[in-house]
Design a protein around this motif. Structure first.
Motif, PDB file in Angstrom:
ATOM      1  N   SER A 307       0.858  -1.186   0.000  1.00 30.28           N
ATOM      2  CA  SER A 307       0.000   0.000   0.000  1.00 30.28           C
ATOM      3  C   SER A 307       0.888   1.228   0.000  1.00 30.28           C
ATOM      4  O   SER A 307       2.110   1.139   0.167  1.00 30.28           O
ATOM      5  CB  SER A 307      -0.919   0.018   1.228  1.00 30.28           C
ATOM      6  N   ALA A 308       0.254   2.388  -0.175  1.00 30.95           N
ATOM      7  CA  ALA A 308       0.940   3.665  -0.006  1.00 30.95           C
ATOM      8  C   ALA A 308       0.459   4.292   1.283  1.00 30.95           C
ATOM      9  O   ALA A 308      -0.631   3.974   1.780  1.00 30.95           O
ATOM     10  CB  ALA A 308       0.653   4.587  -1.193  1.00 30.95           C
ATOM     11  N   CYS A 309       1.255   5.198   1.840  1.00 35.84           N
ATOM     12  CA  CYS A 309       0.874   5.898   3.069  1.00 35.84           C
ATOM     13  C   CYS A 309       1.128   7.382   2.857  1.00 35.84           C
ATOM     14  O   CYS A 309       2.237   7.778   2.489  1.00 35.84           O
ATOM     15  CB  CYS A 309       1.665   5.372   4.252  1.00 35.84           C
ATOM     16  N   THR A 310       0.110   8.213   3.060  1.00 36.42           N
ATOM     17  CA  THR A 310       0.222   9.642   2.795  1.00 36.42           C
ATOM     18  C   THR A 310      -0.238  10.443   4.013  1.00 36.42           C
ATOM     19  O   THR A 310      -1.026   9.967   4.820  1.00 36.42           O
ATOM     20  CB  THR A 310      -0.615  10.043   1.577  1.00 36.42           C
ATOM     21  N   GLY A 311       0.247  11.693   4.082  1.00 35.10           N
ATOM     22  CA  GLY A 311      -0.056  12.522   5.231  1.00 35.10           C
ATOM     23  C   GLY A 311      -0.738  13.831   4.932  1.00 35.10           C
ATOM     24  O   GLY A 311      -1.160  14.533   5.854  1.00 35.10           O
ATOM     25  N   ASP A 312      -0.847  14.203   3.655  1.00 33.97           N
ATOM     26  CA  ASP A 312      -1.555  15.436   3.313  1.00 33.97           C
ATOM     27  C   ASP A 312      -2.314  15.240   2.008  1.00 33.97           C
ATOM     28  O   ASP A 312      -2.121  14.239   1.306  1.00 33.97           O
ATOM     29  CB  ASP A 312      -0.599  16.634   3.215  1.00 33.97           C
ATOM     30  N   ALA A 313      -3.189  16.197   1.701  1.00 32.30           N
ATOM     31  CA  ALA A 313      -4.087  16.047   0.556  1.00 32.30           C
ATOM     32  C   ALA A 313      -3.328  15.931  -0.758  1.00 32.30           C
ATOM     33  O   ALA A 313      -3.685  15.127  -1.630  1.00 32.30           O
ATOM     34  CB  ALA A 313      -5.068  17.222   0.507  1.00 32.30           C
ATOM     35  N   ALA A 314      -2.259  16.725  -0.912  1.00 26.76           N
ATOM     36  CA  ALA A 314      -1.503  16.689  -2.164  1.00 26.76           C
ATOM     37  C   ALA A 314      -0.869  15.311  -2.370  1.00 26.76           C
ATOM     38  O   ALA A 314      -0.897  14.760  -3.482  1.00 26.76           O
ATOM     39  CB  ALA A 314      -0.427  17.771  -2.156  1.00 26.76           C
ATOM     40  N   ALA A 315      -0.310  14.751  -1.301  1.00 25.15           N
ATOM     41  CA  ALA A 315       0.304  13.429  -1.410  1.00 25.15           C
ATOM     42  C   ALA A 315      -0.739  12.350  -1.686  1.00 25.15           C
ATOM     43  O   ALA A 315      -0.486  11.394  -2.430  1.00 25.15           O
ATOM     44  CB  ALA A 315       1.081  13.107  -0.135  1.00 25.15           C
ATOM     45  N   LEU A 316      -1.919  12.486  -1.086  1.00 23.59           N
ATOM     46  CA  LEU A 316      -2.998  11.523  -1.333  1.00 23.59           C
ATOM     47  C   LEU A 316      -3.378  11.514  -2.803  1.00 23.59           C
ATOM     48  O   LEU A 316      -3.480  10.441  -3.431  1.00 23.59           O
ATOM     49  CB  LEU A 316      -4.214  11.885  -0.481  1.00 23.59           C
ATOM     50  N   LEU A 317      -3.596  12.690  -3.374  1.00 26.74           N
ATOM     51  CA  LEU A 317      -3.997  12.765  -4.780  1.00 26.74           C
ATOM     52  C   LEU A 317      -2.888  12.264  -5.703  1.00 26.74           C
ATOM     53  O   LEU A 317      -3.157  11.595  -6.706  1.00 26.74           O
ATOM     54  CB  LEU A 317      -4.383  14.195  -5.133  1.00 26.74           C
ATOM     55  N   GLU A 318      -1.646  12.555  -5.351  1.00 27.35           N
ATOM     56  CA  GLU A 318      -0.530  12.060  -6.153  1.00 27.35           C
ATOM     57  C   GLU A 318      -0.482  10.540  -6.132  1.00 27.35           C
ATOM     58  O   GLU A 318      -0.264   9.890  -7.164  1.00 27.35           O
ATOM     59  CB  GLU A 318       0.786  12.637  -5.631  1.00 27.35           C
ATOM     60  N   ALA A 319      -0.684   9.953  -4.937  1.00 24.43           N
ATOM     61  CA  ALA A 319      -0.662   8.491  -4.827  1.00 24.43           C
ATOM     62  C   ALA A 319      -1.781   7.860  -5.645  1.00 24.43           C
ATOM     63  O   ALA A 319      -1.594   6.809  -6.276  1.00 24.43           O
ATOM     64  CB  ALA A 319      -0.778   8.082  -3.359  1.00 24.43           C
ATOM     65  N   LEU A 320      -2.952   8.487  -5.641  1.00 25.27           N
ATOM     66  CA  LEU A 320      -4.065   7.963  -6.439  1.00 25.27           C
ATOM     67  C   LEU A 320      -3.806   8.135  -7.928  1.00 25.27           C
ATOM     68  O   LEU A 320      -4.111   7.237  -8.731  1.00 25.27           O
ATOM     69  CB  LEU A 320      -5.362   8.673  -6.040  1.00 25.27           C
ATOM     70  N   ASP A 321      -3.242   9.268  -8.314  1.00 23.44           N
ATOM     71  CA  ASP A 321      -2.951   9.502  -9.729  1.00 23.44           C
ATOM     72  C   ASP A 321      -1.962   8.470 -10.269  1.00 23.44           C
ATOM     73  O   ASP A 321      -2.061   8.033 -11.421  1.00 23.44           O
ATOM     74  CB  ASP A 321      -2.392  10.917  -9.935  1.00 23.44           C
ATOM     75  N   LEU A 322      -0.996   8.086  -9.440  1.00 24.72           N
ATOM     76  CA  LEU A 322      -0.003   7.106  -9.877  1.00 24.72           C
ATOM     77  C   LEU A 322      -0.647   5.764 -10.229  1.00 24.72           C
ATOM     78  O   LEU A 322      -0.120   5.016 -11.054  1.00 24.72           O
ATOM     79  CB  LEU A 322       1.037   6.893  -8.782  1.00 24.72           C
ATOM     80  N   LEU A 323      -1.783   5.473  -9.613  1.00 25.82           N
ATOM     81  CA  LEU A 323      -2.453   4.201  -9.863  1.00 25.82           C
ATOM     82  C   LEU A 323      -3.113   4.150 -11.237  1.00 25.82           C
ATOM     83  O   LEU A 323      -3.577   3.085 -11.654  1.00 25.82           O
ATOM     84  CB  LEU A 323      -3.500   3.939  -8.780  1.00 25.82           C
ATOM     85  N   ASP A 324      -3.153   5.277 -11.928  1.00 28.47           N
ATOM     86  CA  ASP A 324      -3.693   5.292 -13.289  1.00 28.47           C
ATOM     87  C   ASP A 324      -2.720   4.676 -14.284  1.00 28.47           C
ATOM     88  O   ASP A 324      -3.097   4.328 -15.407  1.00 28.47           O
ATOM     89  CB  ASP A 324      -4.022   6.731 -13.695  1.00 28.47           C
ATOM     90  N   ASP A 325      -1.462   4.529 -13.847  1.00 26.11           N
ATOM     91  CA  ASP A 325      -0.451   3.880 -14.672  1.00 26.11           C
ATOM     92  C   ASP A 325      -0.578   2.368 -14.489  1.00 26.11           C
ATOM     93  O   ASP A 325      -0.411   1.850 -13.374  1.00 26.11           O
ATOM     94  CB  ASP A 325       0.942   4.358 -14.255  1.00 26.11           C
ATOM     95  N   ALA A 326      -0.880   1.673 -15.568  1.00 22.00           N
ATOM     96  CA  ALA A 326      -1.186   0.242 -15.476  1.00 22.00           C
ATOM     97  C   ALA A 326      -0.060  -0.582 -14.855  1.00 22.00           C
ATOM     98  O   ALA A 326      -0.312  -1.430 -13.983  1.00 22.00           O
ATOM     99  CB  ALA A 326      -1.559  -0.306 -16.852  1.00 22.00           C
ATOM    100  N   PRO A 327       1.209  -0.399 -15.254  1.00 18.01           N
ATOM    101  CA  PRO A 327       2.278  -1.193 -14.623  1.00 18.01           C
ATOM    102  C   PRO A 327       2.409  -0.924 -13.123  1.00 18.01           C
ATOM    103  O   PRO A 327       2.645  -1.851 -12.341  1.00 18.01           O
ATOM    104  CB  PRO A 327       3.537  -0.753 -15.380  1.00 18.01           C
ATOM    105  N   THR A 328       2.262   0.347 -12.720  1.00 22.62           N
ATOM    106  CA  THR A 328       2.341   0.677 -11.290  1.00 22.62           C
ATOM    107  C   THR A 328       1.210  -0.002 -10.530  1.00 22.62           C
ATOM    108  O   THR A 328       1.407  -0.569  -9.451  1.00 22.62           O
ATOM    109  CB  THR A 328       2.269   2.195 -11.092  1.00 22.62           C
ATOM    110  N   ARG A 329       0.025   0.060 -11.105  1.00 24.25           N
ATOM    111  CA  ARG A 329      -1.135  -0.554 -10.467  1.00 24.25           C
ATOM    112  C   ARG A 329      -0.951  -2.066 -10.340  1.00 24.25           C
ATOM    113  O   ARG A 329      -1.253  -2.651  -9.296  1.00 24.25           O
ATOM    114  CB  ARG A 329      -2.382  -0.232 -11.287  1.00 24.25           C
TER     115      ARG A 329
END
Length: 385
Positions: A307-329
């Motif tokens: 999993s990922a672990c985030t502490g602020d809104a910007a990091a949360l959105l970045e972590a979710l955006d990264l999941l749009d990349d199929a290999p990362t997901r």
């Protein structure tokens, strides 16, 4: 088989119920007891209410207790609360005569360890660790065996207790791995646009943590629609609806289908809901985790790459955006699904056929693989004589 749980939220109960169901499928009788009911004068109820109040209203106080009594170097090796429940558990065991006692809550593990160490428990005692990070109150050298889904802590458990520690798969209902759903149909069912990208948000069965702020960050991004699982927290549902923050759902029976349709899970713990998402192939981001064991478990999951672990809104959105990349997901999903390639927990019980194969004869022969940690000379914990 006697399974000890604790109604501190629903995670421990969920694990106990699924383990009992698996044992029943093998024609084994399993009884579940809430360890909080073993305390006199309704003390168990007071403990549950106090813990819930701290998690919801005073997380700083729970953090203080956690640091002092759960992970502090000067904390007592055995909780003083064990004395109050040990006698009643001993009477239950003497009356039922189970082949084995399995603890799915750390206080239960303390009670069984104390009894076993002092000769008050004739049958084997196994601890099924339900936290991804292990604190000292899980660990008592009086217990016979430990099972844990996090391979990174197997050696630590064995070193601290001097007992065998075995890696097992997370105990999750199989429906989570089988469920399929049409995202559009699910979206329409909860009252949002079928084209929305749904993100499940969970604060456990009590709806704890900064859920409103999390939902607001997701909604304001314009990229994600929060679908909040509020559990039994009616106040949280009212706050979300008043703020216009997407569907705010109460207790649901269709969580496997919701997970099958969602883009990701945003959780603030590191317990059963996360493991259910792992089974469903749903990526997990743990955002602003709750105090104490929640934070340590979130860090452990992130360190394991599940999993990922985030502490602020910007990091949360970045972590979710990264999941749009199929290999990362896919990499994230593969790491999480690898947890389920370990043996099932029921196979690691002392009284199970495979559990006996992984018993004393093999340990003496030195034939254990990396699924087992063993440290017979460890002296990591002190316990009352």
């Amino acid at each position: 088989m006697l399974i000890l749980t604790a109604s501190m939220g629903s995670g421990h109960d969920g694990v106990a119920a699924e383990l009992a169901a698996r044992l029943a499928a093998e024609n084994a009788e399993a009884r579940i007891i809430d360890v909080l009911l073993l305390f006199p004068l309704r003390l168990g109820t007071a403990l549950r209410r106090g813990y819930r109040w701290m998690i919801l209203r005073a997380p700083w106080l729970y953090e203080l207790i956690y640091q002092v009594f759960f992970v502090g170097k000067r904390a007592p090796g055995t909780s003083p609360l064990t004395v109050l429940a040990a006698a009643r558990l001993r009477r239950l065991v003497d009356g039922w005569r189970p082949d084995e006692v399995v603890s799915t809550f750390h206080l239960a593990a303390q009670i069984t360890g104390r009894l076993r160490e002092r000769g008050g428990l004739a049958c084997p005692s196994t601890v099924l660790v339900t936290d991804f990070a292990v604190h000292r109150l899980w660990l008592h050298r009086g217990n016979d065996r430990y099972l844990c889904p996090n391979p990174d802590v197997i050696g630590y458990i064995a070193a601290c207790t001097g007992r065998p520690a075995l890696r097992c798969a997370p105990v999750v209902r199989p429906v989570f791995g089988r469920a399929v759903a049409d995202p559009g149909r699910v979206a329409r069912g909860v009252g949002v646009d079928p084209g929305d990208r749904l993100v499940l948000v969970s604060g456990g069965s009590w709806g704890a943590g900064e859920i409103v702020a999390t939902a607001r960050a997701l909604a304001r991004s314009g990229r994600y629609t929060p679908l909040v699982l509020c559990g039994d927290n009616a106040e949280l549902r009212r706050r979300l609806r008043a703020a216009g923050l997407g569907p705010a759902l109460g207790w649901r029976d269709d969580v496997p289908e919701l997970m099958a349709a969602a883009y990701a899970l945003v959780d603030n713990g590191s317990g059963l809901t996360c493991e259910e998402a792992f089974a469903a192939g749903l990526p997990v981001v743990i955002h602003r985790p709750i105090s104490g064991h929640g934070r340590d478990g979130a860090r452990a999951m992130a360190a394991a790459g599940v999993s990922a672990c985030t502490g602020d809104a910007a990091a949360l959105l970045e972590a979710l955006d990264l999941l749009d990349d199929a290999p990362t997901r896919k990499r994230r999903a593969d790491r999480a699904s690898a947890l389920f390639r370990s043996m099932p927990a029921e196979a690691g019980l002392v009284s199970s056929p495979k559990g006996r194969v992984l018993g004393l004869d093999e340990r003496r022969a030195g034939q254990l693989d990396d699924a087992v940690g063993q440290a017979p000379d460890a002296d990591g914990l002190e316990h009352d004589p």
